[in-house]
Motif scaffolding. Structure first.
Motif, mmCIF file in Angstrom:
data_model
loop_
_atom_site.group_PDB
_atom_site.id
_atom_site.type_symbol
_atom_site.label_atom_id
_atom_site.label_comp_id
_atom_site.label_asym_id
_atom_site.label_seq_id
_atom_site.Cartn_x
_atom_site.Cartn_y
_atom_site.Cartn_z
ATOM 1 N N ALA A 100 11.788 -32.590 -14.365
ATOM 2 C CA ALA A 100 11.698 -33.533 -15.382
ATOM 3 C C ALA A 100 12.350 -32.567 -16.951
ATOM 4 N N GLU A 101 12.411 -31.213 -16.801
ATOM 5 C CA GLU A 101 12.723 -30.330 -17.539
ATOM 6 C C GLU A 101 14.112 -30.491 -18.027
ATOM 7 N N ALA A 102 14.810 -30.480 -16.662
ATOM 8 C CA ALA A 102 16.339 -30.444 -16.646
ATOM 9 C C ALA A 102 16.697 -31.779 -17.181
ATOM 10 N N VAL A 103 16.008 -32.921 -16.672
ATOM 11 C CA VAL A 103 16.435 -34.340 -17.103
ATOM 12 C C VAL A 103 16.473 -34.123 -18.676
ATOM 13 N N LYS A 104 15.550 -33.495 -19.363
ATOM 14 C CA LYS A 104 15.239 -33.550 -20.841
ATOM 15 C C LYS A 104 16.622 -32.918 -21.424
ATOM 16 N N ALA A 105 16.753 -31.874 -20.807
ATOM 17 C CA ALA A 105 17.807 -30.769 -21.326
ATOM 18 C C ALA A 105 19.249 -31.481 -21.138
ATOM 19 N N ASN A 106 19.502 -32.432 -20.095
ATOM 20 C CA ASN A 106 20.677 -32.900 -19.956
ATOM 21 C C ASN A 106 20.638 -34.174 -21.179
ATOM 22 N N ILE A 107 19.859 -34.950 -21.045
ATOM 23 C CA ILE A 107 19.827 -36.226 -22.155
ATOM 24 C C ILE A 107 20.060 -35.685 -23.545
ATOM 25 N N GLU A 108 19.456 -34.483 -23.629
ATOM 26 C CA GLU A 108 19.397 -33.941 -25.113
ATOM 27 C C GLU A 108 20.742 -33.483 -25.436
ATOM 28 N N ARG A 109 21.381 -32.801 -24.491
ATOM 29 C CA ARG A 109 22.557 -32.255 -24.474
ATOM 30 C C ARG A 109 23.635 -33.051 -24.690
ATOM 31 N N SER A 110 23.740 -34.419 -23.926
ATOM 32 C CA SER A 110 24.577 -35.310 -24.269
ATOM 33 C C SER A 110 24.598 -36.051 -25.725
ATOM 34 N N LYS A 111 23.170 -35.999 -26.255
ATOM 35 C CA LYS A 111 23.225 -36.649 -27.328
ATOM 36 C C LYS A 111 23.459 -35.962 -28.755
ATOM 37 N N THR A 112 23.464 -34.268 -28.322
ATOM 38 C CA THR A 112 23.542 -33.455 -29.453
ATOM 39 C C THR A 112 24.736 -32.457 -29.354
ATOM 40 N N LEU A 113 25.441 -32.495 -28.338
ATOM 41 C CA LEU A 113 26.674 -31.602 -28.138
ATOM 42 C C LEU A 113 27.724 -32.083 -29.153
ATOM 43 N N GLU A 114 28.315 -31.291 -29.753
ATOM 44 C CA GLU A 114 29.278 -31.932 -30.840
ATOM 45 C C GLU A 114 30.361 -32.791 -30.407
ATOM 46 N N ASP A 115 30.933 -32.532 -29.286
ATOM 47 C CA ASP A 115 32.085 -32.936 -28.895
ATOM 48 C C ASP A 115 31.647 -34.076 -27.548
ATOM 49 N N SER A 116 30.439 -34.420 -27.713
ATOM 50 C CA SER A 116 29.991 -35.186 -26.386
ATOM 51 C C SER A 116 30.665 -36.848 -26.756
ATOM 52 N N VAL A 117 31.118 -37.344 -25.814
ATOM 53 C CA VAL A 117 31.368 -38.777 -25.861
ATOM 54 C C VAL A 117 30.540 -39.730 -25.309
ATOM 55 N N ARG A 118 29.164 -39.191 -24.713
ATOM 56 C CA ARG A 118 28.147 -39.872 -24.414
ATOM 57 C C ARG A 118 27.036 -40.120 -25.574
ATOM 58 N N LYS A 119 27.261 -39.804 -26.721
ATOM 59 C CA LYS A 119 26.377 -40.166 -27.785
ATOM 60 C C LYS A 119 26.108 -41.619 -27.995
ATOM 61 N N SER A 120 27.240 -42.386 -28.211
ATOM 62 C CA SER A 120 26.970 -43.816 -28.358
ATOM 63 C C SER A 120 26.558 -44.479 -27.312
ATOM 64 N N GLU A 121 26.561 -43.993 -25.722
ATOM 65 C CA GLU A 121 25.959 -44.558 -24.790
ATOM 66 C C GLU A 121 24.260 -44.320 -24.886
ATOM 67 N N LEU A 122 24.064 -43.265 -25.368
ATOM 68 C CA LEU A 122 22.506 -42.906 -25.401
ATOM 69 C C LEU A 122 21.854 -43.280 -26.831
ATOM 70 N N ALA A 123 22.623 -43.745 -27.573
ATOM 71 C CA ALA A 123 22.157 -43.765 -29.048
ATOM 72 C C ALA A 123 20.911 -44.249 -29.208
ATOM 73 N N SER A 124 20.122 -45.264 -28.248
ATOM 74 C CA SER A 124 19.040 -45.721 -28.492
ATOM 75 C C SER A 124 17.832 -44.563 -27.994
ATOM 76 N N VAL A 125 18.367 -43.638 -27.384
ATOM 77 C CA VAL A 125 17.245 -42.915 -26.669
ATOM 78 C C VAL A 125 16.760 -41.822 -27.814
ATOM 79 N N GLU A 126 15.404 -41.944 -28.485
ATOM 80 C CA GLU A 126 14.773 -41.226 -29.800
ATOM 81 C C GLU A 126 14.459 -39.849 -29.172
ATOM 82 N N SER A 127 13.870 -40.125 -28.053
ATOM 83 C CA SER A 127 13.315 -38.635 -27.560
ATOM 84 C C SER A 127 13.131 -38.762 -26.012
#
Length: 501
Positions: A100-127
């Protein structure tokens, strides 16, 4: 003498073992831009990731969402959270544990990495909330009907957090938890993977190695398949189907896809948007009406790629007959140019990938548009370069394919909403944003379709994208390859695939 015979026997055994190693060589139409799922923009990258990186969930042949790294999931009554039960005993390629910690790290990276193009796909994930090592919860800012579909693709791919830790370049040494692990990559030449012995579903993997070779020219890809240098080719040209069917050592595999090919316009992304095509929708409408899509389908694709006028294919419940592929109307196109008050011919630049079918299509558009009052300058680029230049605004217009998604949001939202990851032309309309963002929060198909119809009414006028044709997935396959099943999402899944050669 005995020692020498033993040495020879050992060498012969080693040679025999090497010869029996099952290797599948797959010819791809392009070279992936990056082997980092958060930064990846190209379709062919998804094919490689299918072997390299398992996801939380996958889809089956009927496009139903099925377990992969998550074995079960439940959604709260208010639709504001999704709780996943994770598969136990899964290892990443670097030997670290998936949890579960790995899942958390992956989702948070997708949402916060500066040049991630996954941000809009996960925009509704708050935490992301870790409940236990095998249980994780996504808390949403609002109900989102698209999240599960997004997690069947790159947004749901699980990478080893140790491999993307600060200071590490994940793409140069990717470590996921898929059936094959990374060996090497030579840009524009090959990507080599080998069987991951600790894969959780190891009994379904029959191959020892997979090699992906980017070969943009369809004729060259086919020649390599015919000679036996390749075992499978992706994106078989429609015109080459008879040649494959007539060869007793080969076969054609095909399935109707979810995606489309379109022309994308630069409306507000830097200096190259400052021209009549980018600044006046009437110019784009005129170009749109100058194109005979039926002729392109017949001449370039032998009738296999139906004309398109919208991002949803005809068998989608979100398809709207009112926005079917427009018929060619040269006189109306000329009238629109006259109304816009531009001198003709209107000079426009059209960038296209360096693949024969794309160049043929562009040449037909060039000839058709000339009759309406356009001078189309075709610029050919390697596909990854075309995509990169598009993101930077270095284009007036370009043709790109989209492989399609199982949820309609995936075929539209990220291309036309303000600031979205694939909105290269920087189109922005607050009403379109509102409608498509609302559609994400609704689970009733009829209510979602109302929003999509209303958004399309605006988009058909503003025309940030014009659609050319829907794609079918065509594969040329060596007769020795067994167990391969084409999926509508276009991914090459290698579970239970073997190669008798």
């Amino acid at each position: 003498m005995t020692t020498r015979l033993s040495l020879i026997a050992a060498l012969l055994l080693s040679t025999a073992a090497a010869a029996s190693a099952a290797e599948l060589r797959i010819g791809l139409e392009n070279d992936p831009d990056t082997l980092d799922p958060d930064r990846s923009r190209l379709f062919v990258g998804r094919i490689v990731f299918t072997a390299l990186c398992d996801k939380l969930v996958d889809v089956n042949e009927k496009l139903e969402i099925v377990p992969q790294l998550a074995t079960a999931w439940t959604q709260s009554e208010d639709g504001r959270s999704i709780t996943f039960t994770l598969r136990e005993g899964v290892k990443f390629h670097d030997g670290t544990d998936f949890n579960a910690e790995a899942v958390k790290a992956n989702i948070e990276r997708s949402k916060t990495l500066e040049d991630s193009v996954r941000k809009s796909e996960l925009a509704s994930v708050e935490s992301v909330e870790v409940i236990s090592p095998t249980e994780v919860r996504l808390n949403l800012s609002a109900p989102d009907a698209t999240v599960m579909a997004q997690l069947t693709d790159r947004a749901g791919m699980m990478m080893s957090p140790a491999a993307f830790a600060e200071g590490k370049d994940f793409a140069s040494a990717p470590a996921c938890s898929g059936p094959f692990k990374f060996v090497s990559r030579v840009a524009q030449d090959r990507i080599e993977l080998e069987r991951f012995a600790d894969y959780w579903n190891a009994e379904a993997i029959k191959l020892d190695r997979v090699v992906y070779l980017p070969i943009p020219d369809t004729t060259v890809r086919l020649a390599n398949l015919q000679s036996g240098d390749l075992d499978m080719i992706n994106q078989l040209a429609a015109t080459d189907i008879p040649a494959v069917q007539g060869n007793g050592n080969l076969r054609v595999e095909q399935v109707t896809g979810l995606g489309y090919q379109g022309i994308y316009f630069n409306l507000a992304n830097g200096p190259q948007s400052q021209n009549p095509l980018g600044q006046d929708a009437r110019i784009r409408q005129a170009l749109n009406l100058s194109i005979d899509r039926n002729a392109i389908n017949q001449v370039v694709f032998q009738g296999a790629f139906p004309p398109a006028g919208q991002p949803f294919p005809p068998d989608s419940p979100y398809y709207n007959e009112a926005y079917a592929a427009p018929e060619r109307d040269v006189e109306k196109a000329k009238a629109l140019l006259a109304e816009a008050g531009v001198a003709t011919p209107v000079n426009i630049e059209l960038q296209v990938p360096n693949r024969p079918e794309n160049q043929q299509t562009a040449q037909m558009i060039q000839a058709m548009a000339a009759e309406a009052g356009f001078n189309v300058n075709i610029v050919t680029k390697e596909y990854a370069t075309l995509v990169s230049d598009g993101a930077e605004g270095s284009f007036q217009s370009h043709t790109k394919g989209w492989s399609g998604r199982i949820d309609p949001d995936g075929n539209l939202h990220q291309f036309v909403t303000t600031g979205a990851g694939f909105n290269d032309g920087h189109y922005s309309n607050p009403e379109v944003d509102r409608l498509l963002n609302e559609a994400r929060t609704l689970t009733d198909p009829a209510q979602r379709k109302e929003r999509y119809d209303a958004a399309q009414a605006i988009l058909q006028q503003d025309l940030p994208v014009t659609y050319l044709y829907y794609q079918a997935w065509l594969y040329g396959v060596d007769a020795g390859v067994q167990g391969f099943k084409p999926y509508p999402d276009g991914m090459i899944r290698l579970q239970n695939v073997s190669d008798a050669d």
